[in-house]
Enzyme design. Structure first.
Site, PDB file in Angstrom:
ATOM      1  N   ASN A 255      -2.545 -12.616   7.255  1.00 16.41           N
ATOM      2  CA  ASN A 255      -1.548 -11.642   7.709  1.00 16.41           C
ATOM      3  C   ASN A 255      -2.210 -10.694   8.725  1.00 16.41           C
ATOM      4  O   ASN A 255      -3.204 -10.036   8.410  1.00 16.41           O
ATOM      5  CB  ASN A 255      -1.044 -10.871   6.478  1.00 16.41           C
ATOM      6  CG  ASN A 255      -0.012  -9.822   6.831  1.00 16.41           C
ATOM      7  OD1 ASN A 255      -0.169  -9.087   7.797  1.00 16.41           O
ATOM      8  ND2 ASN A 255       1.032  -9.731   6.046  1.00 16.41           N
TER       9      ASN A 255
ATOM     10  N   ASP B 101      -0.705  -8.125  10.343  1.00 19.35           N
ATOM     11  CA  ASP B 101       0.053  -6.882  10.545  1.00 19.35           C
ATOM     12  C   ASP B 101      -0.840  -5.706  10.941  1.00 19.35           C
ATOM     13  O   ASP B 101      -0.475  -4.879  11.784  1.00 19.35           O
ATOM     14  CB  ASP B 101       0.769  -6.465   9.253  1.00 19.35           C
ATOM     15  CG  ASP B 101       1.931  -7.363   8.886  1.00 19.35           C
ATOM     16  OD1 ASP B 101       2.302  -8.232   9.701  1.00 19.35           O
ATOM     17  OD2 ASP B 101       2.465  -7.190   7.773  1.00 19.35           O
ATOM     18  N   HIS B 102      -2.006  -5.621  10.270  1.00 15.22           N
ATOM     19  CA  HIS B 102      -2.794  -4.400  10.471  1.00 15.22           C
ATOM     20  C   HIS B 102      -3.606  -4.393  11.764  1.00 15.22           C
ATOM     21  O   HIS B 102      -4.160  -3.363  12.145  1.00 15.22           O
ATOM     22  CB  HIS B 102      -3.633  -4.090   9.232  1.00 15.22           C
ATOM     23  CG  HIS B 102      -2.747  -3.753   8.070  1.00 15.22           C
ATOM     24  ND1 HIS B 102      -1.646  -2.921   8.200  1.00 15.22           N
ATOM     25  CD2 HIS B 102      -2.739  -4.171   6.785  1.00 15.22           C
ATOM     26  CE1 HIS B 102      -1.022  -2.827   7.043  1.00 15.22           C
ATOM     27  NE2 HIS B 102      -1.669  -3.573   6.172  1.00 15.22           N
TER      28      HIS B 102
ATOM     29  N   HIS C 159       4.868  -9.445   9.142  1.00 18.31           N
ATOM     30  CA  HIS C 159       6.033  -8.818   8.513  1.00 18.31           C
ATOM     31  C   HIS C 159       6.695  -7.948   9.573  1.00 18.31           C
ATOM     32  O   HIS C 159       6.134  -6.932   9.979  1.00 18.31           O
ATOM     33  CB  HIS C 159       5.554  -7.978   7.315  1.00 18.31           C
ATOM     34  CG  HIS C 159       6.666  -7.323   6.541  1.00 18.31           C
ATOM     35  ND1 HIS C 159       6.437  -6.610   5.394  1.00 18.31           N
ATOM     36  CD2 HIS C 159       8.012  -7.264   6.747  1.00 18.31           C
ATOM     37  CE1 HIS C 159       7.583  -6.150   4.925  1.00 18.31           C
ATOM     38  NE2 HIS C 159       8.546  -6.522   5.737  1.00 18.31           N
TER      39      HIS C 159
ATOM     40  N   ARG D 216       8.958  -5.382  10.143  1.00 20.59           N
ATOM     41  CA  ARG D 216       9.671  -4.381   9.349  1.00 20.59           C
ATOM     42  C   ARG D 216      10.823  -3.791  10.134  1.00 20.59           C
ATOM     43  O   ARG D 216      10.769  -3.702  11.357  1.00 20.59           O
ATOM     44  CB  ARG D 216       8.704  -3.254   8.941  1.00 20.59           C
ATOM     45  CG  ARG D 216       7.829  -3.624   7.786  1.00 20.59           C
ATOM     46  CD  ARG D 216       6.954  -2.440   7.389  1.00 20.59           C
ATOM     47  NE  ARG D 216       6.311  -2.693   6.117  1.00 20.59           N
ATOM     48  CZ  ARG D 216       6.818  -2.320   4.944  1.00 20.59           C
ATOM     49  NH1 ARG D 216       7.946  -1.635   4.874  1.00 20.59           N
ATOM     50  NH2 ARG D 216       6.186  -2.607   3.832  1.00 20.59           N
TER      51      ARG D 216
ATOM     52  N   ARG E  55       6.994  -0.584  12.307  1.00 24.84           N
ATOM     53  CA  ARG E  55       5.818   0.299  12.260  1.00 24.84           C
ATOM     54  C   ARG E  55       4.540  -0.403  12.737  1.00 24.84           C
ATOM     55  O   ARG E  55       3.606   0.240  13.151  1.00 24.84           O
ATOM     56  CB  ARG E  55       5.607   0.867  10.861  1.00 24.84           C
ATOM     57  CG  ARG E  55       5.171  -0.147   9.849  1.00 24.84           C
ATOM     58  CD  ARG E  55       4.780   0.490   8.545  1.00 24.84           C
ATOM     59  NE  ARG E  55       5.939   1.025   7.845  1.00 24.84           N
ATOM     60  CZ  ARG E  55       5.954   1.231   6.519  1.00 24.84           C
ATOM     61  NH1 ARG E  55       4.869   0.978   5.801  1.00 24.84           N
ATOM     62  NH2 ARG E  55       7.018   1.682   5.913  1.00 24.84           N
ATOM     63  N   HIS E  56       4.496  -1.726  12.586  1.00 26.48           N
ATOM     64  CA  HIS E  56       3.306  -2.422  13.122  1.00 26.48           C
ATOM     65  C   HIS E  56       3.723  -3.597  14.018  1.00 26.48           C
ATOM     66  O   HIS E  56       3.663  -3.495  15.224  1.00 26.48           O
ATOM     67  CB  HIS E  56       2.290  -2.817  12.031  1.00 26.48           C
ATOM     68  CG  HIS E  56       2.848  -3.304  10.721  1.00 26.48           C
ATOM     69  ND1 HIS E  56       3.781  -4.298  10.645  1.00 26.48           N
ATOM     70  CD2 HIS E  56       2.567  -2.926   9.437  1.00 26.48           C
ATOM     71  CE1 HIS E  56       4.053  -4.531   9.363  1.00 26.48           C
ATOM     72  NE2 HIS E  56       3.358  -3.701   8.600  1.00 26.48           N
TER      73      HIS E  56
ATOM     74  N   GLU F  82       7.538 -12.635   7.230  1.00 24.52           N
ATOM     75  CA  GLU F  82       8.012 -11.872   6.068  1.00 24.52           C
ATOM     76  C   GLU F  82       9.114 -10.961   6.550  1.00 24.52           C
ATOM     77  O   GLU F  82       8.975 -10.323   7.606  1.00 24.52           O
ATOM     78  CB  GLU F  82       6.877 -11.004   5.507  1.00 24.52           C
ATOM     79  CG  GLU F  82       5.846 -11.781   4.744  1.00 24.52           C
ATOM     80  CD  GLU F  82       4.705 -10.879   4.267  1.00 24.52           C
ATOM     81  OE1 GLU F  82       4.786  -9.653   4.431  1.00 24.52           O
ATOM     82  OE2 GLU F  82       3.735 -11.426   3.757  1.00 24.52           O
TER      83      GLU F  82
ATOM     84  N   THR G 223       4.406  -3.240   0.849  1.00 29.58           N
ATOM     85  CA  THR G 223       5.383  -3.769  -0.100  1.00 29.58           C
ATOM     86  C   THR G 223       4.929  -3.438  -1.521  1.00 29.58           C
ATOM     87  O   THR G 223       3.815  -3.764  -1.914  1.00 29.58           O
ATOM     88  CB  THR G 223       5.512  -5.303   0.072  1.00 29.58           C
ATOM     89  OG1 THR G 223       5.598  -5.580   1.470  1.00 29.58           O
ATOM     90  CG2 THR G 223       6.745  -5.830  -0.625  1.00 29.58           C
TER      91      THR G 223
ATOM     92  N   GLU H 164       6.276 -16.677  -3.655  1.00 32.48           N
ATOM     93  CA  GLU H 164       4.964 -16.035  -3.553  1.00 32.48           C
ATOM     94  C   GLU H 164       4.887 -15.058  -4.709  1.00 32.48           C
ATOM     95  O   GLU H 164       5.697 -14.126  -4.803  1.00 32.48           O
ATOM     96  CB  GLU H 164       4.805 -15.310  -2.213  1.00 32.48           C
ATOM     97  CG  GLU H 164       3.436 -14.638  -2.103  1.00 32.48           C
ATOM     98  CD  GLU H 164       3.218 -13.945  -0.770  1.00 32.48           C
ATOM     99  OE1 GLU H 164       3.754 -14.397   0.265  1.00 32.48           O
ATOM    100  OE2 GLU H 164       2.513 -12.910  -0.773  1.00 32.48           O
TER     101      GLU H 164
ATOM    102  N   HIS I  18      -0.916 -10.345  -2.016  1.00 33.81           N
ATOM    103  CA  HIS I  18      -0.900  -8.880  -2.058  1.00 33.81           C
ATOM    104  C   HIS I  18      -2.128  -8.333  -2.768  1.00 33.81           C
ATOM    105  O   HIS I  18      -2.340  -8.614  -3.939  1.00 33.81           O
ATOM    106  CB  HIS I  18       0.378  -8.299  -2.689  1.00 33.81           C
ATOM    107  CG  HIS I  18       0.759  -7.015  -2.022  1.00 33.81           C
ATOM    108  ND1 HIS I  18       0.081  -5.842  -2.231  1.00 33.81           N
ATOM    109  CD2 HIS I  18       1.677  -6.750  -1.066  1.00 33.81           C
ATOM    110  CE1 HIS I  18       0.600  -4.906  -1.460  1.00 33.81           C
ATOM    111  NE2 HIS I  18       1.562  -5.425  -0.732  1.00 33.81           N
TER     112      HIS I  18
HETATM  113  N1  PXP Z   1       2.400 -10.945   0.760  1.00 32.84           N
HETATM  114  C1  PXP Z   1       3.407 -10.065   1.002  1.00 32.84           C
HETATM  115  C2  PXP Z   1       4.792 -10.462   0.648  1.00 32.84           C
HETATM  116  C3  PXP Z   1       3.142  -8.832   1.626  1.00 32.84           C
HETATM  117  O1  PXP Z   1       4.147  -7.987   1.871  1.00 32.84           O
HETATM  118  C4  PXP Z   1       1.815  -8.531   2.003  1.00 32.84           C
HETATM  119  C5  PXP Z   1       1.523  -7.249   2.704  1.00 32.84           C
HETATM  120  O2  PXP Z   1       2.086  -7.254   3.957  1.00 32.84           O
HETATM  121  C6  PXP Z   1       0.813  -9.480   1.731  1.00 32.84           C
HETATM  122  C7  PXP Z   1       1.128 -10.663   1.082  1.00 32.84           C
HETATM  123  C8  PXP Z   1      -0.611  -9.253   2.108  1.00 32.84           C
HETATM  124  O3  PXP Z   1      -1.112  -8.218   1.328  1.00 32.84           O
HETATM  125  P1  PXP Z   1      -2.532  -7.599   1.690  1.00 32.84           P
HETATM  126  O4  PXP Z   1      -2.389  -6.989   3.067  1.00 32.84           O
HETATM  127  O5  PXP Z   1      -2.738  -6.585   0.615  1.00 32.84           O
HETATM  128  O6  PXP Z   1      -3.516  -8.708   1.666  1.00 32.84           O
END
Ligand code: PXP
Length: 241
Positions: A7, A9-10, A43, A45, A49-50, A70, A101, A151, A191
């Site tokens: 992921n 996103d960050h 994701h 959103r 935001r990202h 997502e 989330t 998931e 997560h």
């Molecule tokens: N799965 C879902 C559904 C999420 O919302 C997230 C966070 O965006 C993740 C996995 C990944 O989580 P993490 O960033 O804590 O690894």
């Protein structure tokens, strides 16, 4: 071997902190794939935001393996999914105030609504997943909705404050995996997973994919994306299939 979807996103979170052009999640996705990631997750959103719409469009063009989107179960997101056609969408609950989330989607109370919602998405050939807590009633509901994947939310396990709580949360997840497999659902986990707490799943067979963002991006910020992804893959490679 279970798969790893990264992921990114960050990466976009850092970019949006300055409303700048870099770092670009598209570049991060490229490096993650080069290092062996089986999929890239974003994701989109509601508050953007990202990840931005532009990122999803570009990633669809550039990701070579699987792009996972997502999203909240809104009309806007349904339309975007149908236009972009990612490999898979994963429905997640979304609250504006949350940092990330916070829990699984309550599928059990919305079976018919979610079945309807997913129908055009499935009909267009996109795979579907539901992000849920490891509760039997949610898993059974996911099967009734007709999702091929779920998931299981591992956040409560990852955030446990002591060993007793950690073991309790882990037990719930392991039971959930078993129940889901009995329902013939394909199981992803995600997560809060990191380079240490993921070891708890090393001997559990039948996990399709790990969905990991924060811990990989955090490590990547210090040692680089390719190395951070490779180090996670080295761990997963030792796991039961
Ligand atoms: N799965 C879902 C559904 C999420 O919302 C997230 C966070 O965006 C993740 C996995 C990944 O989580 P993490 O960033 O804590 O690894």
């Amino acid at each position: 071997m279970p798969k790893l979807a990264v992921n990114v996103d960050h990466i976009a979170t850092i970019r949006q902190a300055r409303l700048a052009k870099e770092p670009d999640p598209v570049h991060a996705a490229f490096l993650a794939e080069m290092a062996g990631a089986s999929g890239i997750i974003v994701h989109l959103r509601e508050d953007r935001r990202h990840i931005q719409d532009r990122d999803v469009g570009l990633l669809k063009q550039t990701v070579k393996r699987a792009l996972h989107l997502e999203m909240a179960a809104t009309q806007e997101m349904q339309q975007i999914a149908l236009e972009i056609k990612p490999y898979m969408i994963c429905l997640v609950p979304e609250k504006r105030q949350e940092l990330t989330t916070e829990g699984g989607l309550d599928v059990a109370s919305r079976i018919e609504e979610l079945k309807e919602y997913l129908k055009p998405i499935k009909d267009s050939g996109i795979k579907t997943s539901l992000f849920i807590d490891a509760e039997e009633k949610q898993i059974e509901a996911a099967q009734k909705v007709g999702s091929e994947y779920i998931e299981i939310h591992t956040g409560h396990y990852a955030d446990a404050e002591d060993e007793v709580q950690r073991r309790t949360e882990l037990k719930k997840i392991l039971k959930g995996i078993k129940v889901a497999q009995d329902f013939m659902l394909k199981v992803n986990l995600g997560h809060g997973l990191d380079y240490e707490n993921i070891w708890a799943f090393s001997s559990i067979p039948g996990i399709n994919e790990y969905s990991i963002g924060h811990s990989i991006v955090a490590r990547a910020s210090l040692i680089g994306m390719e190395r951070a992804v490779r180090e996670m893959l080295e761990i997963i490679r030792t796991f039961a299939d």
